[in-house]
Design an enzyme around this catalytic site. Structure first.
Site, PDB file in Angstrom:
ATOM      1  N   ASP A 154      30.177  45.697  36.954  1.00 18.01           N
ATOM      2  CA  ASP A 154      30.323  46.229  35.704  1.00 18.01           C
ATOM      3  C   ASP A 154      29.267  46.318  34.564  1.00 18.01           C
ATOM      4  OD1 ASP A 154      32.031  44.116  32.920  1.00 18.01           O
ATOM      5  OD2 ASP A 154      32.599  46.215  33.528  1.00 18.01           O
TER       6      ASP A 154
ATOM      7  N   GLY B 270      38.447  37.479  30.436  1.00 20.04           N
ATOM      8  CA  GLY B 270      39.477  36.994  31.446  1.00 20.04           C
ATOM      9  C   GLY B 270      39.312  35.686  32.204  1.00 20.04           C
TER      10      GLY B 270
END
Length: 601
Positions: free
Chosen positions: A156, A44
């Site tokens: 994450d 992203g």
């Protein structure tokens, strides 16, 4: 499983410049003095490239997307990533080497971690063995302890962000990390960044709007360890929303886990963050439980020293430094009769990322060593390394990984090195400056430099352990023309064998009469490509009985493998050699990252 397509954002499993995907026409070829070689992945926030720095060393360069670079929100997120990454101790993640958040194309340069991801290992080999699983749990808990100690929440943590580098797992990709204490962050209220399958319930409950704490990483730790031990995604479902619902409402699927580790994983996966242990709690409990492969008598001081040498300002070691030097533990020694209790619950935090290797037997073999031939693994059984860092994460859940339908032969667990030394400061190897001819062995710039002013060998004082079967590894950089790195083994006084690595050739000698300046050449191998001065090469020697194998830069040098029964045991010594009056004084070699295994498996 091998050959399975990867979703966007996952790391490709590949090694080196030859395996990176080709650059596209619009990709830059050079950035900030770094030569881009290929693409490692994208996500992203941008793309990750394999590159070479001006010293010809492989690095990973993460570049923010051009269309986002002009947006203050995304540029600030990237700037935050750089600052967060710099705060995290480098022993547990890919070390930050360079960054320019203000460049037209902002970029971050980190260490290239040449090791497989946990996701690829489990996909190709299936769940980890109990001993290796316990070691992984310790390694990741160690990393989280250091990360949280730096005031950072990773946000994450997932199997593809855990790289099983030689000797130590690395937790990578802080692209969406943010400070524990600070502003709400750069994420809009309508954004959900991360991998849902490893997200804590509080991150998925948008109505509750609970503050994000390090407990979210502890939940992810539980999901990662469960995946490693079962081969399944713990809250697997058919869709991302269904996964989220299961995380918030269902019990985890822990079939396949047992004992104290199952209980600890279950606690980490508690729905309420207040009910979860801290990363420090995880580490303390893991070090006092688990398979009977924990610390043998005398190894805890070594582990403490290894943690301290990692250079983290967060390491607190409750031990007398003088107790960390000798005697060396030997394989098969006595086990602790009771749980380790050296202040773990009070003041001992073992933050060395190499905890996993020292405690339980590392996961992949160290770089430069092949698997024990008796294990006979097929080529498909070895996991492909996964470079670092990973791109910014995708919002989709990680697919449930399962072993191949045709299982590969099992690979025996590799025993841990009983001795590791970063050679950054005086510990197992010591300084030496008493030679009348000006030769020295000194610590400089977090490395160990051997220097001689005469055209002959000079040995540096190190461990006095007498070994029979062994493996030894060390990084060596030849600093001047004519310099050679010497690794002597099975040495008694000056008698023994030596592996001599020079710019243009490699030689194996035997010094039967104990003369350090003379020796009988047993093998000699000209190098196809001259070694670059100043560039580290991983050197390895393995001895089992009268059989010897040699390694350079991760490859076995089969041409010089030999059988010789002259010496059955002795010390391992490193130093500097010269070759044929080539070059001029001083002749110098720089060493770092030494490791010794007291067996040849």
């Amino acid at each position: 499983m091998p050959g399975r397509a990867k979703r966007t954002g996952d790391l490709p499993t590949m090694v080196g410049a030859e395996a990176a995907r080709p650059l596209r026409p619009k990709d830059p070829r050079e950035l900030g003095g770094y030569t881009l070689l290929g693409r490692l992945g994208e996500g992203g926030m941008g793309s990750v490239y394999l590159a070479r720095d001006p010293k010809d060393t492989l690095v990973a360069v993460k570049v923010i997307r051009a269309d986002l670079a002009g947006e203050p929100e995304f540029r600030q997120r990237f700037r935050s990533e750089v600052e967060r990454a710099k705060q995290v101790p480098p022993f547990c993640t890919a070390e930050v080497l360079d960054a320019d958040p203000d460049h037209e194309s902002p970029y971050l340069v980190v260490e290239y971690v040449d090791g497989p991801s946990l996701s690829s290992v489990v996909a190709q080999r299936g769940p980890l063995t109990p001993a290796n699983l316990h070691g992984l749990a310790i390694g990741v808990a160690t990393a989280l302890t250091a990360i949280h100690g730096a005031g950072v929440i990773h946000r994450d943590l997932k199997p593809s962000n855990v790289l099983l580098a030689p000797g130590t797992p690395k937790v990578i990709d802080f692209g969406i990390a943010r400070a524990v204490e600070g502003q709400p962050g750069n994420t809009r209220t309508d954004q959900l960044i991360g991998t849902v399958a490893y997200m804590a319930p509080e991150r998925l409950d948008t109505k509750a709007r609970k503050a994000l704490t390090p407990a979210a990483d502890v939940f992810a730790w539980g999901a990662v360890v469960a995946f490693a031990g079962t081969g399944r995604t713990t809250f697997a479902a058919d869709s991302m929303p269904a996964v989220a619902v299961r995380i918030m409402t269902s019990d985890p699927d822990l079939d396949g886990l047992s004992g104290p580790l199952r209980e600890l994983v279950l606690a980490a996966l508690s729905k309420d963050p207040a009910d979860r242990p801290t990363a420090r709690d995880l580490l303390d409990r893991l070090l006092t439980s688990g398979p009977d492969r924990a610390l043998s008598s005398g190894e805890l001081p070594r582990q403490a020293a290894a943690a301290a040498e990692a250079g983290s300002r967060f390491a607190v070691v409750d031990a007398d430094p003088t107790s960390m030097q000798d005697p060396a533990p030997r394989p098969g020694g006595p086990r602790w009769a009771k749980p380790v209790a050296v202040g773990l619950g009070v003041s001992t935090v073992l933050l060395g990322g190499l905890t996993v290797a020292l405690l339980t037997g590392a996961l992949p073999l160290p770089a430069g060593f092949a698997a024990d031939p008796s294990a006979s693994p097929s080529p498909s059984a070895s996991a492909s390394p996964s470079p670092s860092p990973s791109p910014s994460p995708s919002a989709s859940p990680s697919p449930s990984a399962s072993p191949s339908a045709s299982p590969s032969p099992s690979v025996a667990a590799t025993p841990a090195p009983y001795l590791t030394d970063a050679l950054a400061e005086e510990r197992r190897w010591t300084s030496r400056a008493d030679d009348p001819n000006g030769a020295t062995c000194l610590f400089e710039d977090k490395s160990y430099v051997a220097t001689t002013l005469k055209d002959w060998s000079y040995l540096c004082p190190g461990p006095k352990d007498t070994l029979t079967d062994f493996r030894f590894e060390v990084d060596a950089a030849l600093l001047t023309k004519g310099s050679c790195a010497g690794v002597s083994y099975r040495m008694t006084a000056y008698a023994g064998y030596e592996l001599r690595v020079c710019q243009q050739k490699i030689t194996v000698l035997r010094r039967a009469q104990g003369d350090p300046q003379d020796g009988r050449i047993l093998r000699e191998l000209p190098l196809d490509k001259e070694l670059t001065l100043g560039r580290y090469q991983r050197i390895g020697v393995q001895g089992q009985g009268a059989q010897f194998r040699f390694f350079l830069a991760g490859k076995e040098l089969r041409e010089i493998a030999l059988t010789d029964a002259t010496f059955a045991e002795g010390r391992i010594v490193i130093g500097v050699d010269t070759v044929g009056h080539t070059g001029e004084a001083p002749w110098q070699v720089r060493f770092r990252r030494a490791a010794i295994w007291a067996s040849a498996v």
